[in-house]
Design an enzyme around this catalytic site. Structure first.
Site, short mmCIF file in Angstrom:
data_model
loop_
_atom_site.label_atom_id
_atom_site.label_comp_id
_atom_site.label_asym_id
_atom_site.label_seq_id
_atom_site.Cartn_x
_atom_site.Cartn_y
_atom_site.Cartn_z
N ASP A 281 77.85 59.20 3.76
CA ASP A 281 77.13 58.27 3.13
C ASP A 281 75.63 58.57 3.49
OD1 ASP A 281 75.89 55.54 2.24
OD2 ASP A 281 78.28 55.02 2.36
N HIS B 256 74.27 57.28 -2.51
CA HIS B 256 74.78 57.31 -1.03
C HIS B 256 75.01 58.81 -0.44
CE1 HIS B 256 75.57 52.98 -0.40
NE2 HIS B 256 75.86 52.93 -1.82
N GLU C 160 76.88 52.24 -6.58
CA GLU C 160 75.56 51.88 -6.36
C GLU C 160 74.64 53.18 -6.45
OE1 GLU C 160 76.02 48.40 -3.31
OE2 GLU C 160 76.09 50.35 -2.31
C1 TNX Z 1 78.52 47.94 -0.61
S1 TNX Z 1 81.39 48.54 -1.56
C2 TNX Z 1 78.71 49.14 -0.46
C3 TNX Z 1 78.78 49.89 0.91
C4 TNX Z 1 78.17 48.88 1.85
C5 TNX Z 1 78.89 47.67 1.59
C6 TNX Z 1 78.51 46.60 2.68
C7 TNX Z 1 80.68 49.84 -1.85
C8 TNX Z 1 81.31 50.68 -2.70
N1 TNX Z 1 79.43 49.90 -1.48
O1 TNX Z 1 77.95 51.03 0.77
O2 TNX Z 1 78.53 49.43 3.25
O3 TNX Z 1 78.60 47.08 0.20
O4 TNX Z 1 79.39 45.44 2.69
#
Ligand code: TNX
Length: 645
Positions: A193, A264, A327
């Site tokens: 990440d 990420h 994301e």
């Molecule tokens: C969203 S769930 C994210 C993570 C974070 C998390 C915290 C996802 C696919 N991405 O990067 O750690 O929320 O709840």
């Protein structure tokens, strides 16, 4: 003190508040997840301390050895000389069992486990171990019973983020022990990440040398920008990865590695800046939250991904590689002349299409190594191949569309299956990302999607819980966040929804906590439960928090009982709104039968009962608060349950 006027009355309705309660009237065997078919045969079978385990062939031998070791921990002074035996047979010839089902029979002939594959034998042994004690004993009896059991879903997953905080191999192995005990069979390992790349890649050593370290870590809760300026490093060598994979395989857990791209990816871009689309320097991120960077969809990036996936495919024997895809902030792509020309050349109209292009190139690479892609549901709108599966964390709509299109879907909703949220009132819980995911909220989650044909529904292959580790710096904290919520997750993955019962479940959690306690695991101590008995009360839908309940009675007297399932706990309570301590009155449970202590109220009065459970070592649960108010007025009617005037 709670008035000890005992109400002997027919119990018209029982309202149970909180997260823990007594076992139901006819308790199931204390097995989690609840087996599909249990037939109690009556009476018990006495287990001889010299009992031996016999497998019908070599296939079952590793499972037999593990069970023998467990038995020796119960009977440390005896050796397995027989004549009584636990027999393991891997040729049950029962198609309904599939590869993971089993039959466990305990009768006068002894104990027999039959299955048609070693995973089934393993699960039969997990059920048997839960019927056995968790500490040395002179004498052990088992209930005579016949269990026939197989899982509802084939993907029963638990996830772990080792990027935000790193957990070394022994902790990961404990995590796998628990997953396997509760019949979870997928370990989704989030290995990269923004805040750290944790997997050694031989062709790209800087990924762990640079990407495995950050120069500081956010301190404090969400939204702060304070950083501790301490160097924080961690990564797994390929040898360690192989150890974990085989440790998992011995417990019938498949490891699904995730390398999260193209978003990420700050740690990867910091290691090899040409992976990025920005001329600005990118660092391994020190704060939580999303960075604006993304891997650039260049041929050089895909050549890198190809070489990385080659090593990943050879380390992880399972069918899936998780490519992340969540994301993706497109700021860098939007500013990139390269991406602009790619879009023109490839006829990509939107940045969503650019993500689709990225996914498709990864799909071709992963397929080349004989694997299937799985990714977060964010990859769905950009388009995916028919063989690609999605993990639905964000969008039920995408999950439904994917199942309708014939793509496999794993349900993993942010909320009920996100174990980084607080388990109770967050002001009383350790620092967390916030939100509220109680044990009961996990239990209530149903992975099935409405409106699908049976063929489409078959593409909902299961569910998983996630442990994102931004706010989880230690192993103790990790297990605290996991337990007991993982037990509820396991049950919703294994047991058919129609057979699930919250009250029955919490009756089975207590014995599990006792074993976890004796093994030294941290877990959240369940709240004290209030049972309000009788007729004429209302439980308003809007409760302030998990720990804080209001009940409006339309009668002057309400029967009440308090209970707790934490091992060896004593319940202490106050009636003045203050938080109880060990010197507050201890609640003495009433005897069996229909007698309960009751609380007497006068018109418009109210009483606030606050209760905690204190364990023998002094640890206490969060307080549970029950505010009882009565609207009862003599001479006015109050016959209608739940409708105070
Ligand atoms: C969203 S769930 C994210 C993570 C974070 C998390 C915290 C996802 C696919 N991405 O990067 O750690 O929320 O709840």
């Amino acid at each position: 003190m709670i008035a000890r006027t005992f109400v002997v009355a027919s119990i018209v309705s029982v309202l149970v508040l909180g997260v823990a309660a007594k076992a139901s009237a006819d308790p199931s065997l204390p097995i989690v997840p609840l087996p599909r078919n249990v037939q109690l045969l009556g009476g018990t079978y006495a287990v001889s301390p010299t009992i031996a385990v016999q497998a019908n062939d070599d296939v079952g031998k590793p499972v037999a050895d593990a069970l023998s070791a467990y038995l020796r921990s119960i009977f440390p002074d005896s050796s397995p000389t027989g004549p009584s035996v636990i027999s393991l047979n891997d040729a049950a010839n029962d198609p309904q069992l599939g590869t993971e089902g089993y039959r466990l029979t305990i009768d006068d002939n002894g104990v027999a486990i039959a299955a048609d594959a070693p995973a089934g034998l393993f699960y039969g042994v997990q059920s048997l171990e839960q019927l056995l004690p968790d500490s040395p004993q002179a004498q052990v009896t088992l209930p005579r019973a016949k269990i026939v059991d197989w899982p509802e879903y084939r993907w029963r997953g638990i996830h772990l983020d080792v990027s935000r905080h790193f957990f070394p191999v022994p902790v990961v192995e404990q995590y796998l022990d628990l997953a396997a005990r509760y019949k979870l069979n997928v370990f989704h390992w989030h290995l990269s990440d923004d805040q750290g790349w944790r997997l050694q890649i031989k062709k790209y050593p800087l990924l762990t040398q640079i990407g495995g370290c950050r120069n500081g870590t956010q301190v404090g809760g969400e939204g702060t920008t304070a950083v501790d300026n301490q160097v924080y490093c961690g990564s797994y060598t390929q040898d360690e990865i192989r150890d974990v994979v085989s440790y998992a395989a011995a417990r019938y857990v498949t490891v699904v590695p995730e390398l999260d791209m193209p978003g990420h990816s700050d740690a990867a871009i910091a290691s090899y800046p040409w992976l990025g689309c920005t001329p600005l320097p990118v660092h391994v991120r020190e704060l939580w939250g999303e960075s604006g960077h993304a891997i650039c969809p260049t041929d050089r990036s895909f050549a890198f991904i190809d070489e990385v996936m080659g090593e990943v495919a050879s380390l992880f024997p399972g069918p899936f590689i998780h490519i992340g895809g969540d994301e993706v902030l497109t700021d860098d792509w939007e500013a990139s002349p390269f991406v602009a020309s790619l879009m023109k050349h490839e006829h990509l109209k939107t940045y969503r299409d650019v993500q689709g292009y990225f996914t498709h190139r990864e799909e071709r690479i992963v397929a080349k190594y004989g694997k299937r892609v799985i990714g977060w549901d964010d990859i769905w709108p950009g388009g995916v191949a028919p063989s690609t599966a999605i993990v639905a964390w964000n969008s039920r709509r995408y999950a439904t569309q994917a199942a309708q299109a014939g793509n496999d879907v794993v349900m993993n909703p942010d909320g009920p299956l996100y174990f980084d949220a607080a388990q109770g009132n967050k002001d009383l819980e350790p620092l967390s990302i916030g939100g509220l995911t109680t044990l009961e909220m996990v239990y209530d989650y149903d992975p099935s999607l409405p409106g699908l044909t049976p063929a489409q529904a078959a593409h909902v292959i299961g569910a998983q819980g996630d442990l994102w580790a931004e706010y989880i710096p230690t192993a103790d904290h990790l297990f605290y966040m996991l337990l007991p919520r993982e037990l509820a997750l396991a049950e919703l993955c294994w047991t058919p929804r129609s057979q699930m019962s919250w009250f029955d479940f919490i009756g089975r959690v207590g014995p599990q906590l006792s074993r976890l306690e004796s093994e030294g695991y941290h877990y959240r101590i369940p709240l004290v439960t209030f049972e309000v008995m009788g007729q004429g009360f209302e439980f308003p839908e809007q409760q302030p928090t998990e720990n804080d309940m209001n009940v409006v009675a339309t009668v002057p007297t309400v029967g009440l009982s308090l209970s707790d399932i934490a091992p060896g706990a004593v319940v202490h309570y106050t009636e003045d709104g203050s938080t109880p301590t060990a010197s507050s009155p201890a609640y003495v449970p009433p005897g069996a039968g229909m007698s309960y202590p009751s609380v007497s109220l006068t018109y418009a009065s109210s009483v606030t009962i606050t209760a905690i459970a204190i364990l023998p070592d002094g640890r206490a649960s969060a307080p549970a608060v029950l505010r009882l108010t009565t609207t009862y007025r003599p001479g006015r009617c109050c016959h209608t349950i739940g409708k105070p005037r």
